[in-house]
Design a protein around this motif. Structure first.
Motif, PDB file in Angstrom:
ATOM      1  N   ARG A   1      33.312  29.986  26.723  1.00 52.68           N
ATOM      2  CA  ARG A   1      34.172  29.853  25.543  1.00 52.68           C
ATOM      3  C   ARG A   1      35.634  30.174  25.856  1.00 52.68           C
ATOM      4  N   THR A   2      35.889  31.020  26.851  1.00 54.26           N
ATOM      5  CA  THR A   2      37.265  31.437  27.145  1.00 54.26           C
ATOM      6  C   THR A   2      37.738  31.019  28.533  1.00 54.26           C
ATOM      7  N   ARG A   3      36.883  30.361  29.295  1.00 52.26           N
ATOM      8  CA  ARG A   3      37.209  29.991  30.685  1.00 52.26           C
ATOM      9  C   ARG A   3      38.208  28.829  30.711  1.00 52.26           C
ATOM     10  N   PRO A   4      39.295  28.961  31.492  1.00 55.39           N
ATOM     11  CA  PRO A   4      40.235  27.838  31.644  1.00 55.39           C
ATOM     12  C   PRO A   4      39.633  26.752  32.539  1.00 55.39           C
ATOM     13  N   ASP A   5      40.264  25.607  32.558  1.00 58.16           N
ATOM     14  CA  ASP A   5      39.770  24.506  33.394  1.00 58.16           C
ATOM     15  C   ASP A   5      39.858  24.826  34.878  1.00 58.16           C
ATOM     16  N   ASP A   6      40.936  25.476  35.288  1.00 59.15           N
ATOM     17  CA  ASP A   6      41.130  25.802  36.707  1.00 59.15           C
ATOM     18  C   ASP A   6      41.020  27.313  36.895  1.00 59.15           C
ATOM     19  N   VAL A   7      40.015  27.739  37.624  1.00 58.25           N
ATOM     20  CA  VAL A   7      39.830  29.173  37.866  1.00 58.25           C
ATOM     21  C   VAL A   7      40.038  29.535  39.333  1.00 58.25           C
ATOM     22  N   ASP A   8      40.487  28.583  40.146  1.00 56.76           N
ATOM     23  CA  ASP A   8      40.689  28.878  41.560  1.00 56.76           C
ATOM     24  C   ASP A   8      41.826  29.868  41.744  1.00 56.76           C
ATOM     25  N   PRO A   9      41.594  30.903  42.566  1.00 56.19           N
ATOM     26  CA  PRO A   9      42.639  31.908  42.807  1.00 56.19           C
ATOM     27  C   PRO A   9      43.845  31.293  43.524  1.00 56.19           C
ATOM     28  N   ASP A  10      44.997  31.879  43.303  1.00 60.98           N
ATOM     29  CA  ASP A  10      46.227  31.463  43.967  1.00 60.98           C
ATOM     30  C   ASP A  10      46.170  31.918  45.423  1.00 60.98           C
ATOM     31  N   GLY A  11      46.152  30.981  46.341  1.00 64.37           N
ATOM     32  CA  GLY A  11      46.039  31.297  47.763  1.00 64.37           C
ATOM     33  C   GLY A  11      47.240  32.024  48.342  1.00 64.37           C
ATOM     34  N   ARG A  12      48.346  32.047  47.619  1.00 67.15           N
ATOM     35  CA  ARG A  12      49.546  32.737  48.114  1.00 67.15           C
ATOM     36  C   ARG A  12      49.496  34.235  47.857  1.00 67.15           C
ATOM     37  N   VAL A  13      48.528  34.671  47.062  1.00 68.51           N
ATOM     38  CA  VAL A  13      48.416  36.084  46.689  1.00 68.51           C
ATOM     39  C   VAL A  13      47.255  36.707  47.454  1.00 68.51           C
ATOM     40  N   ARG A  14      47.528  37.839  48.086  1.00 67.02           N
ATOM     41  CA  ARG A  14      46.484  38.590  48.782  1.00 67.02           C
ATOM     42  C   ARG A  14      46.211  39.856  47.978  1.00 67.02           C
ATOM     43  N   TRP A  15      44.966  40.011  47.532  1.00 66.83           N
ATOM     44  CA  TRP A  15      44.571  41.177  46.737  1.00 66.83           C
ATOM     45  C   TRP A  15      44.216  42.300  47.693  1.00 66.83           C
ATOM     46  N   VAL A  16      44.816  43.471  47.493  1.00 73.40           N
ATOM     47  CA  VAL A  16      44.709  44.542  48.488  1.00 73.40           C
ATOM     48  C   VAL A  16      44.146  45.851  47.951  1.00 73.40           C
ATOM     49  N   GLY A  17      43.749  45.903  46.694  1.00 75.20           N
ATOM     50  CA  GLY A  17      43.165  47.147  46.180  1.00 75.20           C
ATOM     51  C   GLY A  17      42.790  47.050  44.719  1.00 75.20           C
ATOM     52  N   LEU A  18      41.764  47.787  44.369  1.00 71.69           N
ATOM     53  CA  LEU A  18      41.299  47.826  42.980  1.00 71.69           C
ATOM     54  C   LEU A  18      41.060  49.273  42.591  1.00 71.69           C
ATOM     55  N   ASP A  19      41.648  49.678  41.479  1.00 73.18           N
ATOM     56  CA  ASP A  19      41.410  50.996  40.902  1.00 73.18           C
ATOM     57  C   ASP A  19      40.795  50.800  39.524  1.00 73.18           C
ATOM     58  N   VAL A  20      39.552  51.237  39.348  1.00 68.42           N
ATOM     59  CA  VAL A  20      38.928  51.207  38.031  1.00 68.42           C
ATOM     60  C   VAL A  20      39.325  52.500  37.333  1.00 68.42           C
ATOM     61  N   ILE A  21      39.975  52.375  36.187  1.00 68.47           N
ATOM     62  CA  ILE A  21      40.528  53.521  35.477  1.00 68.47           C
ATOM     63  C   ILE A  21      39.563  54.039  34.418  1.00 68.47           C
ATOM     64  N   ASP A  22      38.908  53.116  33.708  1.00 66.27           N
ATOM     65  CA  ASP A  22      38.047  53.520  32.602  1.00 66.27           C
ATOM     66  C   ASP A  22      37.007  52.439  32.349  1.00 66.27           C
ATOM     67  N   CYS A  23      35.840  52.865  31.910  1.00 65.98           N
ATOM     68  CA  CYS A  23      34.776  51.955  31.477  1.00 65.98           C
ATOM     69  C   CYS A  23      34.260  52.455  30.140  1.00 65.98           C
ATOM     70  N   VAL A  24      34.088  51.536  29.212  1.00 67.40           N
ATOM     71  CA  VAL A  24      33.527  51.855  27.909  1.00 67.40           C
ATOM     72  C   VAL A  24      32.287  50.989  27.741  1.00 67.40           C
TER      73      VAL A  24
END
Length: 95
Positions: free
Chosen positions: A23-46
């Protein structure tokens, strides 16, 4: 949440497609190849536990890009809502 971050990090648009609510997914979900993801901090979960049908995750995802010149760094900070659909968690929207 962690599997979706990993999909961005390795460029797996297929996994992002499967874990995004139709219902909310865009047509193009491919990640931007120019961006390198280097870390994830999970702050809170409900909620979001084994007996829940909804949950919210607050996180910071850190990125680096040096595609057109000097290296740029940044982060995405958001609260994401997830719902369980057919037994699997899918991303619904940013809160």
């Amino acid at each position: 949440m962690r599997s979706r971050y990993s999909a961005y990090a390795v460029g797996s648009g297929d996994h992002l497609f499967r874990t995004w609510h139709p219902r909310t997914r865009p047509d193009d979900v491919d990640p931007d190849g120019r961006v390198r993801w280097v870390g994830l901090d999970v702050i809170d979960c409900v909620a979001g536990g084994p007996d829940d049908s909804e949950g919210v995750v607050e996180f910071r995802a850190h990125w680096v890009s040096d595609d057109d010149g000097p290296t740029r760094r940044g982060e995405v900070h958001e609260r994401s809502a997830f719902v369980r659909r057919a037994g699997r968690w899918v991303y619904l929207r940013t809160e």
